[in-house]
Every structure is written in C-alpha cells, then in structure tokens.
Design an enzyme around this catalytic site. Structure first.
Site, PDB file in Angstrom:
ATOM      1  N   ASP A 183      16.135  -6.383 -11.307  1.00 22.51           N
ATOM      2  CA  ASP A 183      16.402  -6.051  -9.833  1.00 22.51           C
ATOM      3  C   ASP A 183      15.940  -7.425  -8.994  1.00 22.51           C
ATOM      4  O   ASP A 183      16.402  -7.654  -7.728  1.00 22.51           O
ATOM      5  CB  ASP A 183      15.354  -5.018  -9.353  1.00 22.51           C
ATOM      6  CG  ASP A 183      14.072  -5.417 -10.029  1.00 22.51           C
ATOM      7  OD1 ASP A 183      13.544  -6.052  -9.529  1.00 22.51           O
ATOM      8  OD2 ASP A 183      13.575  -4.741 -11.076  1.00 22.51           O
ATOM      9  N   ASN A 209      -0.256   1.041   5.771  1.00 24.39           N
ATOM     10  CA  ASN A 209       0.948   0.387   5.024  1.00 24.39           C
ATOM     11  C   ASN A 209       1.645  -0.775   5.626  1.00 24.39           C
ATOM     12  O   ASN A 209       2.105  -0.284   6.841  1.00 24.39           O
ATOM     13  CB  ASN A 209       1.738   1.358   4.226  1.00 24.39           C
ATOM     14  CG  ASN A 209       2.756   0.786   3.482  1.00 24.39           C
ATOM     15  OD1 ASN A 209       3.840   1.460   3.232  1.00 24.39           O
ATOM     16  ND2 ASN A 209       2.573  -0.306   2.910  1.00 24.39           N
ATOM     17  N   GLY A 210       1.482  -2.158   5.546  1.00 23.33           N
ATOM     18  CA  GLY A 210       2.086  -3.027   6.139  1.00 23.33           C
ATOM     19  C   GLY A 210       1.364  -4.062   6.543  1.00 23.33           C
ATOM     20  O   GLY A 210       0.070  -4.049   6.298  1.00 23.33           O
ATOM     21  N   SER A 250      12.896  -0.588 -13.280  1.00 27.95           N
ATOM     22  CA  SER A 250      13.644  -0.673 -12.069  1.00 27.95           C
ATOM     23  C   SER A 250      15.107  -1.572 -12.126  1.00 27.95           C
ATOM     24  O   SER A 250      16.113  -1.243 -11.514  1.00 27.95           O
ATOM     25  CB  SER A 250      12.994  -0.901 -10.792  1.00 27.95           C
ATOM     26  OG  SER A 250      12.423  -2.486 -10.827  1.00 27.95           O
ATOM     27  N   TYR A 275      13.619  -2.230  -5.453  1.00 28.99           N
ATOM     28  CA  TYR A 275      12.516  -2.238  -6.194  1.00 28.99           C
ATOM     29  C   TYR A 275      11.324  -1.437  -6.071  1.00 28.99           C
ATOM     30  O   TYR A 275      10.753  -0.819  -6.798  1.00 28.99           O
ATOM     31  CB  TYR A 275      11.908  -3.931  -6.401  1.00 28.99           C
ATOM     32  CG  TYR A 275      10.852  -3.999  -7.375  1.00 28.99           C
ATOM     33  CD1 TYR A 275      10.822  -3.822  -8.722  1.00 28.99           C
ATOM     34  CD2 TYR A 275       9.636  -4.496  -6.817  1.00 28.99           C
ATOM     35  CE1 TYR A 275       9.815  -4.219  -9.549  1.00 28.99           C
ATOM     36  CE2 TYR A 275       8.652  -4.546  -7.583  1.00 28.99           C
ATOM     37  CZ  TYR A 275       8.686  -4.407  -9.052  1.00 28.99           C
ATOM     38  OH  TYR A 275       7.420  -4.541  -9.814  1.00 28.99           O
ATOM     39  N   CYS A 328       0.750  -1.330  -0.023  1.00 28.52           N
ATOM     40  CA  CYS A 328       0.098   0.285  -0.020  1.00 28.52           C
ATOM     41  C   CYS A 328       0.731   1.232  -0.127  1.00 28.52           C
ATOM     42  O   CYS A 328       2.107   1.122   0.316  1.00 28.52           O
ATOM     43  CB  CYS A 328      -0.924   0.013   1.202  1.00 28.52           C
ATOM     44  SG  CYS A 328      -1.985  -1.341   1.527  1.00 28.52           S
ATOM     45  N   GLY A 330       0.125   0.352  -5.144  1.00 31.11           N
ATOM     46  CA  GLY A 330      -0.966  -0.361  -4.823  1.00 31.11           C
ATOM     47  C   GLY A 330      -1.964  -0.105  -6.090  1.00 31.11           C
ATOM     48  O   GLY A 330      -2.316   1.195  -6.321  1.00 31.11           O
TER      49      GLY A 330
END
Ligand code: SF4
Length: 462
Positions: free
Chosen positions: A358, A112-113, A295, A254, A10, A38
């Site tokens: 990556d 987020n997490g 990336s 990344y 997120c 996200g």
C-alpha cells in the site's frame, strides 16, 4: 507489523444508552474494533448519576481492561479512546479520554486528529495563566471550550466558538454529565459516524466498530457539524461550512479497516479499485500477483483482476507476534521480518512476481521483503504500490514523516527501485486517487502533492 508504515493517531468510540445496557462492555468491544488506529494507550470514561469515572492506561485495550473494570465503569453514557501519539509524549498522563473540570462540572473528551495551530493557541493561553496537565493538543480544545463557557456561553455556543479558533484535524467526542456531543472539524479530515443500537446511539471513528457491537449505521457526522445526543434525542447543527471537504485519502489506502465505509465509500472497494487502476497504469509481465499482508492484499486482488495475472498468497503472516515480541537489533532485522512474514516458496519459486503493497515510507521493510522473496526462489520481483509516493509530511494526525524520512522525496524512482532491490517499481498516479474513490473530487492528498488544505505552524520547522 511493519515498522516503516505510517500510523494513525487515534480511534474514538461513544455510547448514549436509552435502554439498560452494559455500556462499559459495549465500549470495550467498540474500542477493540478500533485497535488498529492506536496501540499505545486505551481509556474509557463513563457518566453515572452526574459523576464521570475514567479508567485508562498504557497498552492495548485487552491489557488495560478486565472484568473488574466493567463493574467500576457503570452508567448509561460513555466515551473511549485508543491512542498512538503523533503529538504529545507516549506517557500515561496523555492517555485519553481527558477528564477536566469546567464551570458546570466535569467534561470528558476524546480526540482523533492534530491541530495545526496548537502552538500559538497554547502560547496564548499560557500567557494568560493557563496551566496544562498534558502535552496534547486535546487539552487545548477542552480548555478553550471551558473558557468560553465560563465567559457566559451555553456549552453548545462554547463549542461553536472553539471551532472558530481551532485549525486542523479534530474528530471529537465530548461527554458532559447529561449529554454526549460528537463533532468533526470543518475539513472532515478524520472520519466519524453514528449508529443505532436498539434505540441507543453509538458514535465511532469507523463503521467497523458499529458492526462489531451490533449497531446499524445511521450516517456520518458531516464536516463542521456538531451532533448533540441527550435524553431529548439527537439534534445536529452545521456550525461551519466555510472549508473545503478534506477527508484523508490515506484512510482508504491504509489506515481504516477494509470492512469500514467512510463518507459513503467502502474502504475495501477503494483498495480493490486502486489495484485495478495500478494494473492499468503500471503493467508488468509476470506469473503471479501477491499482496503484502494485510492492507496490500485487497489492492493485489484488484491488480490481478484487471491484469489477468493469477492472484496467489505470497506470504504467511504470523498472527501471534504481539507487543511482547522482543524487537530484533539491527543485525537481526532480517530474521525479525521473517518471523512476522514468511514467503510461501510454492507460490514464488521460479516465478516472475508482482508484489503489491500500500505504501513505501522509508523503504527498509520493502527491501527486506524483496530479499526474502528472492531467497525463496522468485525469479523477478516487480513492486507495485497502491498509493502515490509520499513526498510531504502530514500535519493532521498521522506520523507520515518529515521530508528527511520519506525515501521517495530523497530518491528518484530508479534510485529507489535499486535501493529496495526490485526489478521494477511503480506507484499509483495521483490522478488515480479520485477514480479510486468513485470520482470524488475533494479530499486531502497533501502527503502526496504538498497541497495542504490548512497550513500548519509546523511546516516551517520541516
Ligand atoms: S496529509 Fe496524507 S495522511 Fe495526512 S490527512 Fe492528508 S492524505 Fe491523510
């Protein structure tokens, strides 16, 4: 673009305006800048006159909001969220911000997490009669804060008490009717930073979102810190200091955008340095270095700088392949990759190529890309990966897969090289991660080493 890349859970963004400002529009631009974190759902909650209004839905930021949305989302304070589901289903009710009621009114929360003790916390709360509307761990956080508040704590105390119970990754924005609260878990797994926009305060997962809305970077929220923004200004409290700092190193490799600076380290510089380190650790005899967009490019430039092998553009990426693209079936996968990514024949024909990417999760996309390079006339393809090999799952808010899904866990380096069809294959050594971050010693690298900063209840299920 590449189906076998891990995904970040997120991105979160918030504004507390001290001047008249089109808050919803600032939110929209801020979330747009975090879209890479996200793509499944997006939402904005605003607070005006003591009332919290929320609009959210499935899809990209540009699909969920239009001009009419801004008129409905008035107010001087807002939080927003873009989501990719790593826990909880991909359904509208799990979209955030989550708006709930607590004893003093409404609360909106953006997370987020992933919590690592969500299962036991949920069981305990359900046993005591709790009813949950969503299948996300974010609702557990909101519930615990509301419960502590109802038991007689101030909201600040309730958050402090909640932080003592929560394990794992949570960068959070909490909006009440009169204040915005930003906090980061005591390990600091996921980033969160504060900016100043003409005297107003902005909080974002990444500094690229501050730049996008024209805000100046002020500082990162520290691991274990709670920052309260209200009409009186900004106050901060260091609530926990008992955990080892464990920022996700893969944010640099990344997840994050290269124009972001996280905890004082430029993502772009870290990627260039990873490429330089890789060139020293994993030399190759070659005519050109190319990067897999997007990336892998920065690390490829670093590899070229260090090795002296010229950098070249190896692929043209179709920027218009979006969500409406009809996904190819198994037989058409090769064509699917080619539609998204086409090798530049002039660069690769007759050449020995170093191809930098990556990461490798399942290896299927790497194999297809290498086949495309050979079809375009590459004489040799030496794959170099600017991260160590994924050997363990992530429990902190990304979808780095189970052992079963991680090809490097199941194959030796030689077997994997053969499987993807490269002439040689090498990864950045784990010892290079600290150098990549300018000597920083403490960070999370659990998906590479298995050294988990916090144990997860899910570990036994893998
Ligand atoms: S396990 Fe890997 S992806 Fe997960 S937080 Fe740690 S470094 Fe990041």
């Amino acid at each position: 673009m590449q189906t076998d890349k891990p995904r970040e859970a997120c991105g979160i963004f918030g504004v507390f305006a001290r001047e008249d400002m089109d808050v919803a529009r600032v939110m929209y631009y801020g979330l747009y800048a975090l879209q890479h974190r996200g793509q499944e759902s997006a939402g904005i909650a605003t607070s005006a006159g003591g009332e919290i209004t929320c609009k959210k839905g499935m899809g990209l930021v540009g699909e969920v909001f239009d001009h009419n949305s801004f008129e409905k989302l008035g107010g001087r304070m807002a939080i927003g969220h873009v989501r990719y589901s790593t826990t909880g289903d991909s359904v509208p009710e799990n979209a955030q911000p989550l708006v709930t009621r607590y004893a003093a009114g409404k609360m909106a929360l953006a997370h987020n997490g992933n919590l690592t003790n969500a299962g036991s916390l949920a069981r305990e709360l359900i046993d005591k009669g709790a009813v949950f509307q969503t299948s996300t761990d974010s609702e557990i956080i909101a519930f615990i804060i509301a419960k502590e508040y109802a038991a007689g704590s101030t909201i600040e105390e309730a958050i402090t008490l909640a932080m003592k119970r929560l394990q794992g990754a949570y960068s959070l924005l909490i909006m009440l009717e009169d204040k915005l609260i930003a906090l980061r878990d005591p390990w600091g797994f996921r980033p969160l930073c504060i900016g100043d926009l003409d005297g107003s305060t902005v909080v974002a997962s990444e500094s690229c979102a501050l730049d996008t809305v024209g805000a100046k970077f002020v500082r990162d929220v520290k691991p274990g810190e709670v920052v309260i923004i209200d009409n009186g200004g900004m106050t901060a409290r260091q609530v926990r200091t008992d955990c080892q700092s464990s920022l996700c190193v893969f944010e640099y490799i990344y997840f994050a955008r290269p124009d972001s600076v996280i905890d004082g380290i430029s993502v772009y510089e870290a990627r260039l340095e990873a490429g330089r380190l890789l060139a020293r650790q994993a030399k190759a005899e070659a005519d050109a270095v190319i990067g897999v967009p997007d990336s892998g490019i920065d690390a490829a430039i670093g590899y070229a700088q260090e090795s002296g092998i010229p950098y070249a553009i190896g692929f043209v990426k179709n920027a218009y392949v979006g969500r409406t693209f009809i996904r190819p079936n198994q037989d058409q996968r090769e064509a699917g990759v080619r539609i998204k990514l086409n090798p530049l024949k002039e660069t690769v024909r007759g050449k020995r190529i170093v191809m930098v990417d990556d990461s490798i999760v399942r290896g299927t996309t790497s194999a297809r890309i290498i086949r495309l390079l050979r079809q375009a006339g590459a004489k040799e393809v030496h794959m170099r990966v600017s991260s160590p090999s994924f050997l363990h799952p992530c429990y902190y808010g990304t979808d780095v897969g189970t052992h079963k899904e991680l090809t490097a866990y199941r194959n030796s380096l030689e077997a994997l090289c053969k499987k993807i069809g490269a002439d040689s294959l090498d990864f950045l050594d784990v010892s290079g991660l600290s150098d990549m971050l300018g000597g920083r010693k403490v960070f999370c690298n659990a998906c590479f080493t298995g050294n988990y900063p916090v144990r997860s209840e899910k570990e036994t299920q893998q």
